[in-house]
Design an enzyme around this catalytic site. Structure first.
Site, PDB file in Angstrom:
ATOM      1  N   ASP A 143       0.933  -1.082  -0.232  1.00  0.00           N
ATOM      2  CA  ASP A 143       0.067   0.160  -0.048  1.00  0.00           C
ATOM      3  C   ASP A 143       1.001   1.227   0.090  1.00  0.00           C
ATOM      4  OD1 ASP A 143      -1.583  -2.291   0.520  1.00  0.00           O
ATOM      5  OD2 ASP A 143      -2.978  -0.811   1.834  1.00  0.00           O
ATOM      6  N   LYS A 206      -6.859   3.191  -3.464  1.00  0.00           N
ATOM      7  CA  LYS A 206      -7.357   3.156  -2.240  1.00  0.00           C
ATOM      8  C   LYS A 206      -7.634   4.980  -1.682  1.00  0.00           C
ATOM      9  CE  LYS A 206      -5.305   1.995   2.213  1.00  0.00           C
ATOM     10  NZ  LYS A 206      -4.207   1.351   3.154  1.00  0.00           N
ATOM     11  N   LYS A 242     -10.076  -0.023  -2.607  1.00  0.00           N
ATOM     12  CA  LYS A 242     -10.224  -0.041  -1.079  1.00  0.00           C
ATOM     13  C   LYS A 242     -10.350   1.239  -0.376  1.00  0.00           C
ATOM     14  CE  LYS A 242      -6.998  -1.309   2.463  1.00  0.00           C
ATOM     15  NZ  LYS A 242      -5.699  -1.677   2.996  1.00  0.00           N
TER      16      LYS A 242
END
Lengths: 306, 295
Positions: A143, A206, A242
């Site tokens: 991430d 995300k 996400k």
């Protein structure tokens, strides 16, 4: 549904599609009106649990805290049978090895934040080293955060190149690109950052690090889902989503599922393409599952903290 | 009430709302019922609470519990005293409210006075019951051993007394004086004074969520309250006619206590003790030197 002729060259991001803010907000609000009850609700709760990236990103994290979290990931609530595990756990790079060992054989993925998380304020070399550390320790997913400062300065090529470089450093690990929407300021910019990330090779986009307010909201997630949809029509490539931060109640998570289903369709309805970044959501989902099974409202006192 | 001077005018009936977490929300269910005055004429509308309102109220009570039980006992006493002050200043309004529900003027005044006195009574007990019920226990080892009462948590209260307001105040005080928070199911037939009393609570330094008041049908809500894993005790006022056996059975899910108050000892400090857990602490006495010196 595979479209031919994927885009060979990346578009001019200054001309990214503008977003109708009022329309997005009204449409996002409408997803909260669906009624999901009984067996459908139970199935949806299972699905939510199975999409969670159980997260601990604290300065006070220890090996034991990470092991504890991994145990929770494997055994969400042993008192009830048939409960799925979460999708992944999400930790800092230095805990990847511990997590990997604790999750051996469970099929649960290990995600690691990298690239000078959460601010992203460092050099390219350090961000790449951070990513390589995570990957070499065994992270299945990385991430990363984008350089919001550069983005606001209009240096889209810099942001694009950085994401592409990190993607390369990830190797086989899947890359989630955190836009930190709470720092972007408008839906137009969220849309632009989404487009940059996807064209640069993101496997997931995300919303947030969870360290900045506001974190994930339904409207901002909808903007990103629509960007994913348009990117798919344009290139034939499927990108995951996400939302992270601020989703702590089951009811809200179910609204997100509705939004996902009605925006991107059934193909995205698995933890391969959709995740919730959350720490306290899992317990609320477990409480709701238990409520559905026993018919009694639950107390947090009967569920493990981590 | 329908106006007698102008029979063509339709009266505007107030809808009394719920009291949850310091707010006055409508019922989530959108259901209401008509409350009649003493002679059977429509007086107002009240919320017919659903189990989701109950759930919200319990959540609010749970959130408020840490802060309320963590306050100093003296401060809780001050707040109960403040509630009495505010009720005193709103006497005329509350008396009228009780009269509309069928009480005579004398009865209504007497009831309000009794409510105020109950509040003062428990305000005094807030920082005194601990001394009364704590003990130092003799043990056969070098330990101090002492037991102290601690509040149980969230208390569900059924208040269906014929004296709607007084019944509510009495059971509520026993719970909150000891540091508990509560969810009260008000009397179905005369709920209006209860909700008006909530306005007293909301303006008297009592933190939101410490007392939550729901109106509606007690038999509909009670099983959900009894089964709720986050409710720690159920307290019924003396005139509550409910099937205790079934209630107790449901309440075993998390071992919650089901207590029915007795009319004659309703103001006893033992009513506070009913809603306390006893914590016993073993504290080692260091005695390492032969002389008996502790260090």
């Amino acid at each position: 549904m595979k479209r031919s002729s994927p885009a060979q060259i990346s578009p001019d991001f200054r001309r990214t599609r503008v977003v109708d803010q009022t329309g997005i907000e009204e449409r996002a609000a409408r997803f909260t009106k669906r009624s999901i009850k009984q067996s459908s609700k139970l199935q949806a709760l299972y699905q939510v649990l199975n999409m969670i990236d159980l997260t601990t990103l604290e300065g006070k994290d220890t090996d034991q805290k990470v092991r504890q979290l991994c145990y929770k990931a494997r055994h969400p609530h042993d008192e009830l049978s048939g409960i799925p595990t979460v999708a992944a756990i999400c930790v800092y790079p230095n805990f990847v090895r511990v997590a990997k060992k604790s999750l051996e054989g469970s099929g649960i993925k290990v995600a690691s934040v990298a690239t000078a998380f959460p601010s992203g304020q460092s050099t390219r070399a350090i961000k790449l080293a951070d990513t390589r550390l995570a990957v070499s320790e065994g992270a299945d997913e990385v991430d990363m955060v984008i350089s919001r400062g550069k983005f606001h300065a209009g240096e889209y090529a810099f942001v694009f190149d950085e994401i592409a470089a990190i993607k390369e450093a990830c190797g086989k690990a899947r890359l989630k690109v955190i836009l930190e929407t709470g720092e972007l300021g408008s839906f137009d910019k969220v849309r632009r950052a989404s487009d940059i990330a996807m064209h640069a090779g993101a496997d997931f986009i995300k919303t947030s690090t969870g360290k900045i307010q506001p974190a994930a909201t339904m409207p901002v997630t909808l903007v990103m889902l629509e960007a994913i949809r348009d990117f798919y029509y344009q290139t034939g490539k499927q990108v995951g989503m996400k939302p992270a931060g601020g989703i702590s109640k089951s009811k809200l998570a179910l609204h997100y599922l509705v939004m996902l289903r009605e925006t991107l369709g059934q193909d995205w309805m698995s933890n391969e393409w959709f995740r919730f970044g959350a720490s306290s959501l899992a317990n609320d989902v477990l409480m709701q599952i238990r409520k559905e099974k026993t018919g009694q409202y639950q107390s947090a006192a009967y569920f493990s903290v981590d | 009430m329908p106006s007698k001077t102008n029979s063509t005018r339709l009266s505007v009936l107030k809808t009394y709302k719920l009291y949850i977490g310091g707010q006055f929300p409508r019922t989530e269910s959108g259901r209401y019922y008509v409350v009649n005055d003493g002679s059977g004429n429509p007086l107002a509308n009240a919320c017919l609470s659903s189990r989701k309102d109950l759930r919200d109220a319990v959540s609010a009570a749970r959130v408020a519990f840490g802060g309320w039980s963590g306050r100093t006992a003296y401060n809780r006493g001050q707040i109960l005293y403040r509630m009495a002050e505010v009720l005193e200043s709103r006497q005329p309004e509350m008396t009228r409210e009780l009269q509309q529900s069928g009480s005579s003027t004398a009865q209504a005044k007497k009831e309000i006075t009794a409510c105020i006195e109950t509040l003062i009574h428990y305000a005094g007990w807030c920082d005194k019951y601990q001394q009364l019920f704590s003990t130092v226990n003799p043990v056969a080892s070098s330990h101090y051993n002492f037991s102290v009462p601690e509040p149980m948590g969230v208390v569900g209260i059924v208040s269906s007394s014929e004296n709607a307001l007084l019944g509510l105040v009495q059971v509520m005080c026993a719970a909150i004086a000891g540091g508990n928070t509560c969810v009260i199911l008000a009397n179905t037939e005369s709920p209006l004074a209860s909700i008006s009393f909530a306005e007293v609570l909301a303006t008297s330094d009592l933190p939101g969520g410490v007392v939550n008041i729901l109106t509606g049908k007690v038999p509909e809500l009670l099983p959900w309250m009894a089964g709720h894993m986050d409710v720690n005790a159920i307290l019924c006022d003396p005139s509550t006619a409910i099937a205790r056996a079934g209630l107790e059975q449901t309440a075993t899910s998390n071992l919650k206590r089901v207590i029915t108050l007795k009319k004659e000892d309703i103001l006893s400090p033992y009513r506070i003790l009913d809603l306390q857990e006893i914590k016993t602490t073993w504290h080692p006495i260091e005695n390492i030197a032969p002389s008996g010196a502790a260090y």
